[in-house]
Design a protein around this motif. Structure first.
Motif, PDB file in Angstrom:
ATOM      1  N   ALA A   1       0.833  -1.206   0.000  1.00 56.19           N
ATOM      2  CA  ALA A   1       0.000   0.000   0.000  1.00 56.19           C
ATOM      3  C   ALA A   1       0.869   1.259   0.000  1.00 56.19           C
ATOM      4  O   ALA A   1       0.615   2.198  -0.765  1.00 56.19           O
ATOM      5  CB  ALA A   1      -0.928  -0.006   1.215  1.00 56.19           C
ATOM      6  N   LEU A   2       1.911   1.290   0.840  1.00 56.70           N
ATOM      7  CA  LEU A   2       2.723   2.508   0.898  1.00 56.70           C
ATOM      8  C   LEU A   2       3.429   2.762  -0.435  1.00 56.70           C
ATOM      9  O   LEU A   2       3.495   3.889  -0.912  1.00 56.70           O
ATOM     10  CB  LEU A   2       3.733   2.446   2.046  1.00 56.70           C
ATOM     11  CG  LEU A   2       3.134   2.531   3.451  1.00 56.70           C
ATOM     12  CD1 LEU A   2       4.248   2.624   4.488  1.00 56.70           C
ATOM     13  CD2 LEU A   2       2.195   3.721   3.598  1.00 56.70           C
ATOM     14  N   GLN A   3       3.943   1.696  -1.023  1.00 59.34           N
ATOM     15  CA  GLN A   3       4.603   1.857  -2.328  1.00 59.34           C
ATOM     16  C   GLN A   3       3.611   2.444  -3.341  1.00 59.34           C
ATOM     17  O   GLN A   3       3.931   3.354  -4.091  1.00 59.34           O
ATOM     18  CB  GLN A   3       5.124   0.499  -2.812  1.00 59.34           C
ATOM     19  CG  GLN A   3       5.629   0.469  -4.237  1.00 59.34           C
ATOM     20  CD  GLN A   3       7.093   0.875  -4.362  1.00 59.34           C
ATOM     21  OE1 GLN A   3       7.935   0.419  -3.595  1.00 59.34           O
ATOM     22  NE2 GLN A   3       7.393   1.719  -5.316  1.00 59.34           N
ATOM     23  N   TRP A   4       2.386   1.922  -3.323  1.00 62.73           N
ATOM     24  CA  TRP A   4       1.369   2.418  -4.263  1.00 62.73           C
ATOM     25  C   TRP A   4       1.080   3.904  -4.033  1.00 62.73           C
ATOM     26  O   TRP A   4       0.981   4.697  -4.971  1.00 62.73           O
ATOM     27  CB  TRP A   4       0.076   1.586  -4.126  1.00 62.73           C
ATOM     28  CG  TRP A   4      -0.926   1.957  -5.180  1.00 62.73           C
ATOM     29  CD1 TRP A   4      -1.028   1.428  -6.428  1.00 62.73           C
ATOM     30  CD2 TRP A   4      -1.917   2.995  -5.090  1.00 62.73           C
ATOM     31  NE1 TRP A   4      -2.033   2.064  -7.129  1.00 62.73           N
ATOM     32  CE2 TRP A   4      -2.592   3.023  -6.332  1.00 62.73           C
ATOM     33  CE3 TRP A   4      -2.307   3.885  -4.098  1.00 62.73           C
ATOM     34  CZ2 TRP A   4      -3.640   3.915  -6.593  1.00 62.73           C
ATOM     35  CZ3 TRP A   4      -3.341   4.786  -4.356  1.00 62.73           C
ATOM     36  CH2 TRP A   4      -3.997   4.792  -5.595  1.00 62.73           C
ATOM     37  N   THR A   5       0.959   4.292  -2.758  1.00 62.47           N
ATOM     38  CA  THR A   5       0.582   5.689  -2.469  1.00 62.47           C
ATOM     39  C   THR A   5       1.681   6.672  -2.851  1.00 62.47           C
ATOM     40  O   THR A   5       1.385   7.795  -3.253  1.00 62.47           O
ATOM     41  CB  THR A   5       0.279   5.902  -0.972  1.00 62.47           C
ATOM     42  OG1 THR A   5       1.458   5.628  -0.186  1.00 62.47           O
ATOM     43  CG2 THR A   5      -0.856   5.025  -0.501  1.00 62.47           C
ATOM     44  N   MET A   6       2.937   6.276  -2.704  1.00 63.19           N
ATOM     45  CA  MET A   6       4.020   7.247  -2.946  1.00 63.19           C
ATOM     46  C   MET A   6       3.940   7.809  -4.358  1.00 63.19           C
ATOM     47  O   MET A   6       4.036   9.001  -4.564  1.00 63.19           O
ATOM     48  CB  MET A   6       5.401   6.616  -2.699  1.00 63.19           C
ATOM     49  CG  MET A   6       5.738   6.370  -1.237  1.00 63.19           C
ATOM     50  SD  MET A   6       5.440   7.734  -0.090  1.00 63.19           S
ATOM     51  CE  MET A   6       6.559   8.980  -0.659  1.00 63.19           C
ATOM     52  N   LYS A   7       3.736   6.949  -5.322  1.00 57.00           N
ATOM     53  CA  LYS A   7       3.646   7.435  -6.707  1.00 57.00           C
ATOM     54  C   LYS A   7       2.259   8.016  -6.995  1.00 57.00           C
ATOM     55  O   LYS A   7       2.125   9.114  -7.534  1.00 57.00           O
ATOM     56  CB  LYS A   7       3.972   6.277  -7.678  1.00 57.00           C
ATOM     57  CG  LYS A   7       3.678   6.585  -9.138  1.00 57.00           C
ATOM     58  CD  LYS A   7       4.623   7.661  -9.694  1.00 57.00           C
ATOM     59  CE  LYS A   7       4.229   8.119 -11.083  1.00 57.00           C
ATOM     60  NZ  LYS A   7       3.847   9.533 -11.140  1.00 57.00           N
ATOM     61  N   ASN A   8       1.240   7.263  -6.632  1.00 63.12           N
ATOM     62  CA  ASN A   8      -0.091   7.619  -7.111  1.00 63.12           C
ATOM     63  C   ASN A   8      -0.735   8.785  -6.370  1.00 63.12           C
ATOM     64  O   ASN A   8      -1.486   9.555  -6.954  1.00 63.12           O
ATOM     65  CB  ASN A   8      -0.995   6.388  -7.074  1.00 63.12           C
ATOM     66  CG  ASN A   8      -0.531   5.353  -8.080  1.00 63.12           C
ATOM     67  OD1 ASN A   8      -0.665   5.551  -9.280  1.00 63.12           O
ATOM     68  ND2 ASN A   8       0.071   4.273  -7.601  1.00 63.12           N
ATOM     69  N   ILE A   9      -0.446   8.897  -5.088  1.00 56.48           N
ATOM     70  CA  ILE A   9      -1.010  10.029  -4.340  1.00 56.48           C
ATOM     71  C   ILE A   9      -0.016  11.190  -4.294  1.00 56.48           C
ATOM     72  O   ILE A   9      -0.345  12.321  -4.616  1.00 56.48           O
ATOM     73  CB  ILE A   9      -1.428   9.603  -2.913  1.00 56.48           C
ATOM     74  CG1 ILE A   9      -2.512   8.520  -2.983  1.00 56.48           C
ATOM     75  CG2 ILE A   9      -1.921  10.817  -2.117  1.00 56.48           C
ATOM     76  CD1 ILE A   9      -3.041   8.042  -1.650  1.00 56.48           C
ATOM     77  N   TYR A  10       1.239  10.893  -3.890  1.00 59.29           N
ATOM     78  CA  TYR A  10       2.188  11.995  -3.641  1.00 59.29           C
ATOM     79  C   TYR A  10       3.073  12.315  -4.847  1.00 59.29           C
ATOM     80  O   TYR A  10       3.864  13.243  -4.795  1.00 59.29           O
ATOM     81  CB  TYR A  10       3.056  11.646  -2.423  1.00 59.29           C
ATOM     82  CG  TYR A  10       2.213  11.392  -1.197  1.00 59.29           C
ATOM     83  CD1 TYR A  10       1.662  12.454  -0.497  1.00 59.29           C
ATOM     84  CD2 TYR A  10       1.928  10.097  -0.757  1.00 59.29           C
ATOM     85  CE1 TYR A  10       0.853  12.236   0.616  1.00 59.29           C
ATOM     86  CE2 TYR A  10       1.130   9.866   0.345  1.00 59.29           C
ATOM     87  CZ  TYR A  10       0.594  10.935   1.030  1.00 59.29           C
ATOM     88  OH  TYR A  10      -0.210  10.719   2.124  1.00 59.29           O
ATOM     89  N   ASN A  11       2.961  11.516  -5.880  1.00 61.19           N
ATOM     90  CA  ASN A  11       3.774  11.678  -7.097  1.00 61.19           C
ATOM     91  C   ASN A  11       5.279  11.628  -6.800  1.00 61.19           C
ATOM     92  O   ASN A  11       6.063  12.433  -7.316  1.00 61.19           O
ATOM     93  CB  ASN A  11       3.411  12.988  -7.817  1.00 61.19           C
ATOM     94  CG  ASN A  11       3.860  12.957  -9.263  1.00 61.19           C
ATOM     95  OD1 ASN A  11       4.022  11.879  -9.839  1.00 61.19           O
ATOM     96  ND2 ASN A  11       4.097  14.118  -9.847  1.00 61.19           N
TER      97      ASN A  11
END
Ligand code: COA
Ligand code: AMP
Length: 630
Positions: free
Chosen positions: A259-269
């Motif tokens: 989940a964290l890996q996914w959020t770094m790119k997709n939410i925080y760019n």
């Protein structure tokens, strides 16, 4: 793909969505599937995979050639120091600490409490635990010894890693005496403690129990990463519930990584090589997910900031750090911006710094009030992303996912649900309500990877707190609505949790402390609106019959009592003595009505009230405290 396509792809096939996301993680053994639902309504993710968090956050980046990149920047305006640690250095330091822990008998599954200020060693301690499969529990430095003791007894750590002191702008926080006191109070005793001696205050070590950070690591063999199961707890993080007993939120390893890996790119760019800063504290979930694990898992540079938004030394410190570290995405709490805005209403300090690299500002921890969002939009000139999440979820339930697509912002809304979250607004009977209608916010089960699977050794409490009220859903404890465009609005808590300067606190816990005062017969604590901190706790005390001590003295003792037993972070400074508390006929204290009176909002006489006259007395008592304000 835009947000709608990504969200629809998850809805259409969650299993495929999360298995694809899992490919961005280095597994020792790949999981055979994503969701494990054999024990519903308790769910797990990636349970049969084998993986190590520290490998994914540190070693793999060294292997991939980023060893010389700065992993952690320490920025401490309080000690006037700036220091960078590369991925290679981080690997060496963490492997050494992990080796020393191992040599002293810390093994996979053992708990380790970490009680440290904002220094890189706090992250190193977390990573050292995850390297050997130990389960850490970080305790925020603003809590008193008693709160630390409660956590020691709940998670029964084999070891505690602490620093000699923390540094607040106006004082040294004596961590070591607090730690000694907590161990004294607790029934469970750790086998040993590791103390990082800071030069600002060197602590006395207890022979045989305490080791100094460096001496402890002398001559040890560095530890390798130990693969653990996807459902092995990575950490326990305590958060406030309705009672004085905090809830131990458990985070499983596999889902956390994915989940964290996914959020770094997709939410925080944010991708490998980028620079990211979350100005929070390692003691909170934001610190776990976005100071430590998220940016490191992504191979980015993270900043550990020891300071405050104002006064260390000026309201431009955030912008100076963003400039000097060329931060691309920045994350803070609205309260911090309110503090800056108050001292720098025209953004003069912002103009002094070159913020070319900054692409977005993220806000969470409490509702982002429109004034603050608009001030930041105007002066920073970048998207201001309010996003909503909880300790329990570990990552955003709703956000504007600028790494996928920047959606139109609606000020006052944390935007739209993230993949994995089917967010619904329910009425008391558990039925979804129409758009625009206020209700309890719930998430259809299962929750996505990275969210809590249970509470530490308290499965029944987990079910009772989150799953029972609305069967088939996770109850968030927040109330709000969804508009016609699917944007969420988070308006209030449905329980007795309050949010003070972005810190989640339990009024129930404060009431328990006040009730322990020998002169207090009964009490209530409410959260009243505060221009800077969002909310402030306020106590109402009913004294024992026959008590004729001066009220001011008792109030002072009660304020000191909350500070001593919960900690300075409770910021409990307002209290008053009243004859009676307003209650329903069944004896429930009408806290909600008291809040409305204190905040100067319109309120209706509750139909179930026992004695309406008491509300007049409360109104008078509030006037005595200067409420409602303005
Ligand atoms: N260790 C020890 N004490 C701490 C502490 C820590 N890590 N963090 C805070 N405290 C103490 C403070 O010293 C203060 O004590 P005091 O009563 O002696 O002054 C008390 O706890 C309240 O602290 P705080 O809520 O930080 O208030 P403040 O008046 O010192 O500062 C703000 C006000 C708005 C500048 C500050 O609250 C702030 O920066 N908030 C942002 C919070 C945040 O980032 N939250 C992240 C959650 S996502
Ligand atoms: P914590 O567990 O400390 O992160 O606190 C979580 C709670 O803070 C949520 O349940 C909300 O009540 C509140 N919160 C966090 N982020 C937001 C936000 N963006 N908007 C409104 N409330 C928020």
């Amino acid at each position: 793909m835009g947000y709608k396509e990504v969200y629809s792809a998850w809805q259409a096939d969650p299993e495929k969505f999360w298995m694809e996301a899992a490919e961005k993680i280095d597994w020792d053994t790949k999981p055979s599937k994503a969701l494990f639902d054999g024990n519903a309504p308790l769910y797990e993710w990636f349970s049969d995979g084998l993986v190590n968090t520290c490998w994914n956050a540190v070693d793999r980046h060294v292997e991939e050639g980023r060893g010389d990149q700065i992993a952690i920047m320490h920025e401490s305006p309080i000690t006037h120091s700036t220091k960078g640690i590369t991925y290679k250095e981080l690997q060496t330091r963490v492997a050494s600490l992990a080796g020393a822990l191992k040599m002293r008998g810390v093994e996979k599954g053992d708990r380790v409490i970490i009680y440290m200020p904002m220094i890189p060693e706090a992250l190193e301690a977390m990573l050292a635990c995850s390297r050997i499969g130990a389960i850490h529990s970080v305790v925020f430095g603003g809590f008193a010894a008693n709160e630390l003791a409660v956590r020691i007894d709940d998670c029964t750590p084999k070891a505690i890693i602490a620093a000699s002191c923390g540094l607040e702008p106006n004082r040294v926080v004596h961590y070591k005496p607090l730690l000694d006191e907590a161990i004294e109070i607790a029934d469970h005793k750790p086998e040993f403690c590791v103390i990082f001696q800071r030069e600002q205050e060197v602590a006395k070590l207890i022979e045989g129990r305490d080791f100094s950070w460096h001496g402890f690591q002398y001559g040890v063999k560095p530890a390798d990463c130990v693969p653990v199961e996807g459902n092995h707890p990575a950490y326990i993080l305590y958060t406030s519930g309705t009672t004085g007993q905090p809830k131990g939120v458990v985070r499983h390893t596999g889902g956390h990584l994915v989940a964290l890996q996914w959020t770094m790119k997709n939410i925080y760019n944010i991708e490998a090589g980028d620079r990211f800063w979350a100005a929070s504290d390692v003691g909170w979930v934001v610190g776990h997910s976005y100071i430590c694990y998220g940016p490191l898992i992504a191979g980015a540079t993270t900043v550990v900031f020891e300071g405050k938004p104002i006064g260390t030394p000026h309201p431009g410190v955030f912008w100076r750090i963003i400039q000097n570290n060329r931060i691309k995405s920045f994350f803070t709490a609205p309260t911090a911006l309110r503090a800056i805005k108050r001292e720098d209403p025209n953004g003069e300090w912002i103009k002094r710094y070159a913020l070319h690299d900054l692409q977005a500002l993220f806000l969470a921890g409490e509702r982002a009030d429109p004034d603050t969002v608009e001030w930041a939009q105007k002066h920073l000139g970048v998207p201001v992303v309010d996003h909503w999440w909880q300790t329990e979820t570990g990552w955003a339930i709703a956000a504007n996912p600028i790494g996928i697509e920047e959606l139109p912002t609606k000020v006052g809304s944390p935007s739209v649900p993230m993949p994995g979250y089917d967010v619904q607004v329910l009425d008391e009977g558990g039925h979804p309500v129409a758009p625009g209608t206020l209700g309890a916010i719930a998430i259809k089960l299962p929750l996505p990877p990275g969210t809590l699977p249970t509470l530490w050794q308290a499965e029944e409490r987990f079910k009772k707190s989150y799953l029972e009220h609305f069967p088939g859903y996770y109850e968030t404890g927040d109330a709000g609505y969804i508009d016609e465009d699917g944007y969420l609005y988070i308006m209030a808590r449905t329980d007795d949790v309050i949010n003070v300067a972005g810190h989640r606190l339990s009024t129930g816990a404060m009431e328990e402390v006040l009730a322990g005062h020998p002169d207090v017969a009964e009490c209530a604590v409410i959260g009243v609106a505060d221009d800077l901190k969002g909310q402030s706790p306020m106590g109402f005390l009913c004294l024992n019959a026959g008590c004729n001590r001066p009220h001011a003295e008792i109030v002072k003792e009660c304020v000191a009592r909350v500070r001593d037993q919960i900690g300075p972070v409770a910021a409990f400074k307002l209290a008053t003595v009243v004859d009676r508390l307003p209650k329903t006929r069944s004896g429930k204290i009408l806290r909600g009505t008291m809040v409305k009176i204190a905040d100067g909002q319109e309120w209706k006489m509750p139909a179930t009230i026992d004695d309406p006259a008491i509300l007049d007395e409360i109104t008078e008592a509030l006037k005595g405290l200067g409420y409602p304000r303005g």
